[in-house]
Scaffold this active site. Structure first.
Site, PDB file in Angstrom:
ATOM      1  N   GLY A 183      -9.336   4.884  10.201  1.00 13.92           N
ATOM      2  CA  GLY A 183      -8.722   3.560  10.909  1.00 13.92           C
ATOM      3  C   GLY A 183      -7.582   4.370  11.346  1.00 13.92           C
ATOM      4  N   HIS A 184      -7.311   4.305  12.853  1.00  8.02           N
ATOM      5  CA  HIS A 184      -6.195   4.788  13.549  1.00  8.02           C
ATOM      6  C   HIS A 184      -5.656   3.633  14.318  1.00  8.02           C
ATOM      7  CE1 HIS A 184      -7.755   9.160  12.763  1.00  8.02           C
ATOM      8  NE2 HIS A 184      -7.735   8.565  11.686  1.00  8.02           N
TER       9      HIS A 184
HETATM   10  P1  GDP Z   1      -3.865   6.978  10.289  1.00  7.53           P
HETATM   11  O1  GDP Z   1      -4.936   6.392   9.885  1.00  7.53           O
HETATM   12  O2  GDP Z   1      -3.158   7.976   9.748  1.00  7.53           O
HETATM   13  O3  GDP Z   1      -3.996   6.871  11.931  1.00  7.53           O
HETATM   14  O4  GDP Z   1      -2.894   5.552  10.489  1.00  7.53           O
HETATM   15  P2  GDP Z   1      -3.062   4.052  10.240  1.00  7.53           P
HETATM   16  O5  GDP Z   1      -3.057   3.536  11.717  1.00  7.53           O
HETATM   17  O6  GDP Z   1      -4.308   3.612   9.398  1.00  7.53           O
HETATM   18  O7  GDP Z   1      -1.860   3.219   9.487  1.00  7.53           O
HETATM   19  C1  GDP Z   1      -0.552   3.435   9.817  1.00  7.53           C
HETATM   20  C2  GDP Z   1       0.113   2.272  10.330  1.00  7.53           C
HETATM   21  O8  GDP Z   1       1.317   2.516  10.246  1.00  7.53           O
HETATM   22  C3  GDP Z   1      -0.310   1.664  11.448  1.00  7.53           C
HETATM   23  O9  GDP Z   1      -0.429   0.506  11.504  1.00  7.53           O
HETATM   24  C4  GDP Z   1       0.655   2.058  12.654  1.00  7.53           C
HETATM   25  O10 GDP Z   1       0.857   1.185  13.628  1.00  7.53           O
HETATM   26  C5  GDP Z   1       1.890   1.847  11.710  1.00  7.53           C
HETATM   27  N1  GDP Z   1       2.983   2.729  11.941  1.00  7.53           N
HETATM   28  C6  GDP Z   1       2.754   4.251  12.444  1.00  7.53           C
HETATM   29  N2  GDP Z   1       4.042   4.825  12.438  1.00  7.53           N
HETATM   30  C7  GDP Z   1       5.061   3.694  12.183  1.00  7.53           C
HETATM   31  C8  GDP Z   1       6.395   3.951  11.769  1.00  7.53           C
HETATM   32  O11 GDP Z   1       7.026   4.775  12.281  1.00  7.53           O
HETATM   33  N3  GDP Z   1       6.880   2.648  11.352  1.00  7.53           N
HETATM   34  C9  GDP Z   1       6.190   1.803  11.150  1.00  7.53           C
HETATM   35  N4  GDP Z   1       6.790   0.400  10.751  1.00  7.53           N
HETATM   36  N5  GDP Z   1       4.741   1.626  11.180  1.00  7.53           N
HETATM   37  C10 GDP Z   1       4.059   2.852  11.679  1.00  7.53           C
HETATM   38  P1  IMO Z   2      -7.659   7.587   7.917  1.00  8.99           P
HETATM   39  O1  IMO Z   2      -8.139   8.361   9.011  1.00  8.99           O
HETATM   40  C1  IMO Z   2      -7.260   5.901   3.786  1.00  8.99           C
HETATM   41  C2  IMO Z   2     -10.795   6.709   1.199  1.00  8.99           C
HETATM   42  C3  IMO Z   2     -11.209   5.591   0.752  1.00  8.99           C
HETATM   43  C4  IMO Z   2     -11.819   6.210  -0.772  1.00  8.99           C
HETATM   44  C5  IMO Z   2     -12.280   7.542  -0.275  1.00  8.99           C
HETATM   45  C6  IMO Z   2     -13.771   7.681   0.000  1.00  8.99           C
HETATM   46  O2  IMO Z   2      -7.452   6.004   8.534  1.00  8.99           O
HETATM   47  O3  IMO Z   2      -6.452   7.925   7.278  1.00  8.99           O
HETATM   48  P2  IMO Z   2     -15.215   7.502   1.964  1.00  8.99           P
HETATM   49  O4  IMO Z   2     -15.693   6.106   2.619  1.00  8.99           O
HETATM   50  O5  IMO Z   2     -14.671   8.483   2.798  1.00  8.99           O
HETATM   51  O6  IMO Z   2     -16.380   7.842   1.157  1.00  8.99           O
HETATM   52  O7  IMO Z   2     -14.197   7.009   0.969  1.00  8.99           O
HETATM   53  O8  IMO Z   2     -11.513   8.015   0.905  1.00  8.99           O
HETATM   54  N1  IMO Z   2     -10.541   6.919   2.670  1.00  8.99           N
HETATM   55  C7  IMO Z   2      -9.382   6.588   3.779  1.00  8.99           C
HETATM   56  N2  IMO Z   2      -8.196   6.303   2.929  1.00  8.99           N
HETATM   57  N3  IMO Z   2      -7.403   6.310   5.231  1.00  8.99           N
HETATM   58  C8  IMO Z   2      -8.521   6.814   5.632  1.00  8.99           C
HETATM   59  O9  IMO Z   2      -8.714   7.365   6.779  1.00  8.99           O
HETATM   60  C9  IMO Z   2      -9.678   7.008   4.751  1.00  8.99           C
HETATM   61  N4  IMO Z   2     -11.091   7.171   4.864  1.00  8.99           N
HETATM   62  C10 IMO Z   2     -11.428   7.286   3.420  1.00  8.99           C
HETATM   63  O10 IMO Z   2     -10.600   4.444   0.718  1.00  8.99           O
HETATM   64  O11 IMO Z   2     -10.784   6.043  -1.581  1.00  8.99           O
HETATM   65 MG    MG Z   3      -5.850   4.896   9.003  1.00  9.76          MG
END
Ligand code: GDP
Ligand code: IMO
Ligand code: MG
Length: 429
Positions: free
Chosen positions: A40-41
């Site tokens: 989830g990005h």
């Molecule tokens: P990813 O899975 O590595 O792409 O990260 P996610 O998008 O799942 O989670 C990162 C969260 O932090 C998201 O809600 C971003 O919008 C937020 N985020 C990213 N960089 C920053 C930052 O520098 N400061 C804050 N406060 N939030 C951030």
């Molecule tokens: P992004 O790309 C955080 C975790 C799950 C669980 C373990 C195995 O957004 O960083 P799975 O469904 O892959 O078999 O689950 O991995 N997990 C993540 N945790 N960010 C993710 O993706 C994840 N994708 C899987 O929570 O602990």
């Molecule tokens: Mg994520």
């Protein structure tokens, strides 16, 4: 010209999406090479927030997105995501998204098995996203996966489904879960085929051509090194290799084409799901990090567990992931904390070590060795230059560089795309 690979250096959700979106302005192609819609990005661009799970983050910049063979692709999830981002004004067509014809598919049997197994594990559950990632990778390695190209061959598809269902229905029955009928699955897949096949191609050819014409490729990792199936906190990991080395196999390019490896780490640590987490905080500070950082899983909405920055773990991720430069994100979430703690090693059974050992039982016994640092009272939120940072924040970043043995090349100070401090251009190699 150098390519760049972006990988997570902790347990995921470090802000890879934001960083890839930011870097994508300087790339021609963005490639996903592992994972699936467990990722989830989140990308924040002005008033718009995009949540991407399968689509390479470059599509928001209008760049060509490629889903490589190393991904496990849920066709229905992909089409739903395309519909979602289309409603936000993005256009995703075969003109800007190409999918490896040899990518294995996630079918409805996979999440069913994922969930049934997690339920059977009870307290010992991994805490998976329930999206069928593990079972789909198992099928790939067991050589019974349905791949995208199979959708163009109805007879082969029908035979392969027989084999697949023999395996899965046996397991599902054993776990007391509902089984699947072949005709229903076949009909579903054949109905999806005309919508999916226009995206399919041998992407290795396109990437080879891109290489020879000097185009810049950005490899977008999902999950993170500590969730890597070999190098992470096994068995509390995902089912793919998340390290940069897998970008080659998962996209169909040579190892020398991966380019500069950028590791992303939060200025603290979070984890979703079960498993060891030596620096986890169960107190007011942990709750505050969770609130200020909006630490809820993008995919499942679960609250993320929060803790101090584990420099020992990130150092290990830097080494096994081949990280050459680090991006430190969410520095702003630490604003206003009087004292900060960094974990520099672990005390395990009376001995101090600088690595997380392989055994999960030993990992559970690891007690952090702490180093305290002074926090800052000013704000780093939205800072776009080093000069805007309080002196203590600069010291914190410098100390992290020393401890993890990698330079910090970018800093992120808010979710917004342009709230990024550049210390060195990753594409410069
Ligand atoms: P990813 O899975 O590595 O792409 O990260 P996610 O998008 O799942 O989670 C990162 C969260 O932090 C998201 O809600 C971003 O919008 C937020 N985020 C990213 N960089 C920053 C930052 O520098 N400061 C804050 N406060 N939030 C951030
Ligand atoms: P992004 O790309 C955080 C975790 C799950 C669980 C373990 C195995 O957004 O960083 P799975 O469904 O892959 O078999 O689950 O991995 N997990 C993540 N945790 N960010 C993710 O993706 C994840 N994708 C899987 O929570 O602990
Ligand atoms: Mg994520």
């Amino acid at each position: 010209m150098a390519n760049v690979a972006v990988i997570g250096a902790q347990w995921g959700d470090e802000g890879k999406g934001k960083v890839v979106d930011w870097l994508a302005s300087r790339a021609d192609i963005v490639v996903r090479f592992q994972g699936g819609h467990n990722a989830g990005h989140t990308l924040v661009v002005g008033e718009q927030t995009y949540k991407l799970s399968l689509l390479p983050s470059g599509v928001v910049r209008g760049k060509l997105g490629v889903i490589g063979n190393g991904v496990v692709l849920d066709p229905e999830a992909l089409l739903a995501e395309i519909a979602r981002v289309s409603a936000q004004g993005l256009s995703v067509t075969p003109a800007n998204l190409r999918i490896a014809e040899n990518v294995p598919l996630i079918l409805p049997v996979h999440p069913a098995l994922d969930k049934a197994r997690e339920a059977a594990r009870g307290e010992a559950r991994i805490g998976t996203t329930g999206r069928g990632i593990g079972p789909a990778y198992e099928d790939k390695v067991a050589r019974r996966a349905i791949r995208l190209s199979d959708l163009a061959e109805p007879e082969l598809l029908s035979r392969k489904l027989d084999e697949l269902l023999l395996h899965h229905n046996t397991l599902l029955r054993g776990l007391g879960a509902d089984t699947f009928g072949k005709q229903d699955l076949l009909d579903r897949l054949l109905a999806l085929a005309p919508r999916l096949l226009p995206f399919a191609e041998p992407v290795w050819e396109r990437l080879d051509e891109a290489h020879h014409s000097g185009k810049r490729v950005l490899f977008e990792g999902a999950q993170a090194v500590m969730l890597d199936v070999d190098h992470g906190t096994y068995p509390y990991v995902t089912s793919s290799n998340t390290v940069a080395g897998n970008a080659a196999a998962g996209a169909g390019v040579g190892p020398k084409q991966i380019g500069y490896v950028l590791g992303i780490a939060k200025a603290y640590t979070t984890r979703v799901g079960s498993g060891p987490f030596p620096t986890e905080l169960h107190d007011e500070i942990g709750r505050r990090l969770g609130e200020r950082g909006h630490e809820f899983g993008t995919v499942t909405g679960r609250p993320r567990r929060c803790g101090w920055f584990d420099a020992c773990m990130v150092r290990q991720a830097v080494k096994v992931g081949g990280v050459e430069g680090l991006v430190l994100t969410k520095l702003d979430v630490l604003d206003g904390l009087r004292t900060l703690k960094l974990c520099t090693g672990y005390r395990i059974d009376g001995e101090v070590v600088r690595r997380l050992p392989a055994s999960v039982a030993v990992q559970e016994r690891a007690e952090p060795v702490w180093e305290e640092m002074e926090g800052w009272s000013g704000s780093t939120r939205g800072a776009r230059s080093y000069a805007e940072l309080p002196a203590e924040a600069v010291k914190y970043v410098r100390r992290i560089e020393e401890l993890v043995e990698a330079p910090v090349v970018l800093l992120s100070t808010s979710p917004e795309r342009d709230d990024t401090i550049v210390l060195r251009d990753p594409f410069a190699g």
